[in-house]
Structures are given as C-alpha cells and as structure tokens.
Design an enzyme around this catalytic site. Structure first.
Site, short mmCIF file in Angstrom:
data_model
loop_
_atom_site.label_atom_id
_atom_site.label_comp_id
_atom_site.label_asym_id
_atom_site.label_seq_id
_atom_site.Cartn_x
_atom_site.Cartn_y
_atom_site.Cartn_z
N PHE A 13 0.89 -1.33 -0.05
CA PHE A 13 -0.11 0.16 0.10
C PHE A 13 0.83 1.28 0.06
CE2 PHE A 13 -1.64 2.62 3.61
CZ PHE A 13 -2.31 3.69 2.66
N ASP A 34 9.71 -7.47 -3.40
CA ASP A 34 8.78 -7.65 -2.73
C ASP A 34 8.38 -9.24 -2.74
OD1 ASP A 34 5.72 -7.90 -1.78
OD2 ASP A 34 5.70 -5.39 -1.99
N GLY A 39 1.64 -7.56 -0.09
CA GLY A 39 1.59 -6.68 -1.25
C GLY A 39 0.79 -7.57 -2.33
N SER A 82 1.36 -4.42 11.58
CA SER A 82 0.14 -4.83 12.38
C SER A 82 0.82 -5.05 13.98
CB SER A 82 -0.66 -5.90 12.01
OG SER A 82 -1.56 -6.06 13.05
N TYR A 145 5.66 -5.47 17.45
CA TYR A 145 5.85 -4.83 16.49
C TYR A 145 6.40 -3.41 16.79
CZ TYR A 145 4.48 -1.86 12.40
OH TYR A 145 4.45 -0.96 11.20
N VAL A 175 -0.90 5.68 8.55
CA VAL A 175 -1.03 5.88 7.03
C VAL A 175 -2.35 5.30 6.34
CG1 VAL A 175 0.20 5.85 4.76
CG2 VAL A 175 1.21 5.85 6.83
C1 UD1 Z 1 0.08 0.93 14.60
C2 UD1 Z 1 1.01 2.22 14.77
C3 UD1 Z 1 1.16 2.78 13.19
C4 UD1 Z 1 1.77 1.57 12.41
C5 UD1 Z 1 0.66 0.41 12.56
C6 UD1 Z 1 1.00 -0.67 11.45
C7 UD1 Z 1 0.49 3.26 17.10
C8 UD1 Z 1 0.02 4.49 17.43
N1 UD1 Z 1 0.47 3.39 15.43
O1 UD1 Z 1 -1.24 1.44 14.29
O2 UD1 Z 1 2.20 3.53 13.43
O3 UD1 Z 1 2.12 2.15 11.06
O4 UD1 Z 1 0.41 0.00 13.75
O5 UD1 Z 1 0.16 -1.76 11.66
O6 UD1 Z 1 0.62 2.27 17.59
N2 UD1 Z 1 -9.36 -0.91 15.74
C9 UD1 Z 1 -10.45 -1.06 16.16
N3 UD1 Z 1 -11.37 -1.74 15.08
C10 UD1 Z 1 -10.90 -2.59 14.29
C11 UD1 Z 1 -9.49 -2.52 14.04
C12 UD1 Z 1 -8.81 -1.32 14.72
O7 UD1 Z 1 -11.25 -0.21 16.83
O8 UD1 Z 1 -11.37 -3.48 13.50
C13 UD1 Z 1 -8.66 0.19 16.42
C14 UD1 Z 1 -7.56 -0.17 17.27
O9 UD1 Z 1 -7.81 -0.94 18.50
C15 UD1 Z 1 -6.61 1.08 17.19
C16 UD1 Z 1 -7.11 1.73 16.10
O10 UD1 Z 1 -8.20 1.18 15.68
O11 UD1 Z 1 -7.06 1.65 18.34
C17 UD1 Z 1 -6.08 1.82 14.88
O12 UD1 Z 1 -5.64 0.51 14.86
P1 UD1 Z 1 -4.61 0.09 13.50
O13 UD1 Z 1 -5.19 0.89 12.19
O14 UD1 Z 1 -4.49 -1.37 13.46
O15 UD1 Z 1 -3.34 0.70 13.64
P2 UD1 Z 1 -2.46 0.97 14.80
O16 UD1 Z 1 -2.28 -0.04 15.74
O17 UD1 Z 1 -2.92 2.38 15.66
#
Ligand code: UD1
Length: 314
Positions: A13, A34, A39, A82, A145, A175
């Site tokens: 992505f 890759d 990907g 992740s 991670y 992102v």
């Molecule tokens: C984290 C890192 C980010 C990294 C990414 C890689 C942090 C602050 N950021 O992102 O820099 O690039 O991992 O994967 O740690 N959520 C829900 N429901 C869902 C899925 C997710 O509520 O079905 C919530 C998660 O619990 C989280 C938020 O959405 O609080 C974002 O989750 P996600 O998109 O997986 O990214 P981060 O874990 O924040």
C-alpha cells in the site's frame, strides 16, 4: 542499466505510492523487492512498464546485494505490519522486521548505496504523558511490532555511525488512503471503515472508540519519503512522518457517515492488547529540516479514499 531507485515492499500500500511518486517525478525505472506476502502486483498495474519487480525476500542478502548494486537510494518499506498480529504470532514479524532490516542495511552498505530511507513506526513511542509526540521523547514500545520497528531505527543509526551508510528513519503515523487492503483482521482501521461504509454495515471499535490517531494520507507520506532521500546533512536521523492532527475513531466514523448520509452506529468491543491510546505527531523537525508539507486535510483525504474504494469495490 539497472534502476537507481529500489523500493522494498514496493507492491504494498505505501511502497507502491512511493514507486508512483518516484515515477511521477521523472524516474525512468524503479526496482521493487517484494515477496507479495501482503503486497499485490495489482498495486503497480498502472506503472508496470516502468517497474522492475523482484519477487524476493528481504532476508535473502545475496539477492538484495545483486538488486541493490548500482542503486543510489533504497526505500525500505517491506515488513510484516500490525500491532495485534505481532502479539498473536511474534516470531514471523520478529524475523522479517529485525533480521530482514539488518539484511537490507548490510546489502545496501555492501552495494555502496548512497542512502536508505527506513519506514519506522509511531508505535515506538507507546503511551506518552504529553502530546504531540516529539522525536526527543524516550520510546516505550508496547508490542513486539513497536519494538521491532524501533530496533530497525537503531540499526539504521548504527549503520550510519559505524559503517558510513547514510540512513534516514521516518516514523509513520497511521497511514491511510487508496489501495490499503481491508481484507484481513489486521487491516488498518480506515480501510475497514471504508469497507463497512460502502457495505452499509457497522464496524466494531475496540474499547470506547475515543482512542485517537494522527491519520496521514499516503501521498503525503510518499512525498516525505522522497525528500528524506535527498535532503543533505540528515544521515543517521529519525523524523516523525505524520500530519500533525489527531482524530478519535468515533469522530472519523461520524465524518464518514455524514459524507455518505447514512446512520450506522458502531459496535463496541473489548480494548485491544498493545494498543496505544493517543497518537499525534509533532511535525516541526520534518517540516523545517526535510521540507515536509502535507497537502491533504483529514476531510480531503477521506473523500479521496472513499472515492477510490467506491470505484475499486464495484
Ligand atoms: C500501529 C501504529 C502505526 C503502524 C501500524 C502498523 C500506533 C499509534 N500506530 O497502528 O504507526 O504503522 O500499527 O500496523 O501504534 N481498531 C478498531 N477496530 C478494528 C481495528 C482496529 O477499533 O476493527 C482500532 C485499534 O484498536 C486502534 C485503532 O483502531 O486503536 C487503529 O488500529 P490500526 O489501524 O490497526 O493501527 P494502529 O495499531 O494504531
């Protein structure tokens, strides 16, 4: 002639956005490394005649050495991403994110690459008492991670200090944008929001949905990746690659429902292990030292992303 630019994870992505940005800027050809674990070649479809794709594993030093020889810059974005995946199954991400990064740096050094730009992660900060998060804060990784990505940063710095390989690490902040894959349980939240919105189903928010993130549009991150390769005098440094804003999941889901004119109250589930509560970048260093200039507001980015998914999912 071999391409001067190599992107590991270039079919992913974010990696494919870096490839497109390089080509849009005038590069003749770009090499992609890759293993297609997350990907897709389809991400490079529009530019495939100017991309040299190597389906290879970043832990394969010999193959990397061959591909990197003659290259000027390497953008290292290949990883097993992740936070929750690294908790459920830590060994594969440990191996790829740490040993793979070491192999990329070693091969880049031995191939006499001028600079490596490394995709680090904002997750390295963990929960900080103060927002926004600034590069001088002590890291507190909360998941394998986050730690793996931090080790990669330290390795980048060591390769600059000990072996003279120029490196720049960019801590990406959540992102989002076109081509983010919504098909896995580990997919980024905004890709899942897009899928649910278009299917008119409710997403599940882990916790109260008031956790916040600095969502950063993929083209803004790709533009910064290019600047990080070319800015003189910054080797060995690490920079935040965020937008500088902060939105809760509840706020974003409300904005999306409003854009579509629908009402789909979210489900709420238990909080997720390893989750950081709030995330927001101090972008001062990236703006002043690298010329970072994010162009997409949250609303613009969401509209662009939604338009892309609408088109892709028909
Ligand atoms: C984290 C890192 C980010 C990294 C990414 C890689 C942090 C602050 N950021 O992102 O820099 O690039 O991992 O994967 O740690 N959520 C829900 N429901 C869902 C899925 C997710 O509520 O079905 C919530 C998660 O619990 C989280 C938020 O959405 O609080 C974002 O989750 P996600 O998109 O997986 O990214 P981060 O874990 O924040």
């Amino acid at each position: 002639m071999k391409p001067k630019f190599v992107v590991t994870g270039g079919a992913g992505f974010i990696g494919s956005a870096v490839v497109r940005a390089l080509l849009a800027e005038g590069a003749d050809r770009v090499a992609v490394v890759d293993n297609l674990s997350s990907g897709y070649l389809a991400n490079l479809e529009q530019v495939q005649d100017r991309v040299e794709t190597h389906v290879a594993d970043i832990r394969d030093y010999d193959e990397l050495l061959d591909i990197f020889t003659g290259a000027r810059f390497v953008w290292h974005l290949a990883a097993i991403p992740s936070v929750p995946r690294s908790i459920a199954d830590p060994l594969p991400s440990h191996d790829v994110n740490i040993n793979g990064t070491f192999s990329v740096l070693r091969a880049a050094h031995d191939a006499k690459v001028e600079r490596v730009v490394y995709a680090a992660s904002s997750s390295a900060y963990g929960d900080t008492l103060v927002l926004p998060k600034i590069e001088t804060m002590t890291p507190h990784p909360k998941s394998p991670y986050a730690l793996q990505k931090l080790v990669g940063e330290y390795y980048c710095n060591l390769f600059t200090e000990n072996f003279g390989l120029e490196t720049v690490a960019l801590r990406f902040f959540n992102v989002y944008g076109p081509r983010q894959d919504p098909s896995s349980a580990y997919s980024g939240i905004l890709s899942l929001f897009m899928k649910h919105l278009l299917a008119r189903t409710s997403p599940t928010l882990f916790g109260d949905g008031n956790q916040s993130r600095d969502f950063t549009y993929v083209e803004d991150v790709a533009a910064l990746c290019l600047k990080a390769a070319r800015t003189p005098g910054v080797a060995g440094r690490m920079y935040n690659a965020g937008n500088g804003g902060r939105y809760t999941l509840n706020e974003i889901w409300a904005m999306l429902q409003q854009m579509e004119g629908v009402s789909l109250p979210p489900h709420y589930g238990p909080p997720r292990a390893g989750d950081v509560r709030d995330s927001q970048a101090d972008t001062t260093a990236a703006v002043t030292e690298l010329g970072h200039a994010p162009r997409f507001t949250m609303e613009q980015g969401l509209r662009e992303t939604l338009a892309w998914y609408r088109n892709a999912m028909v």
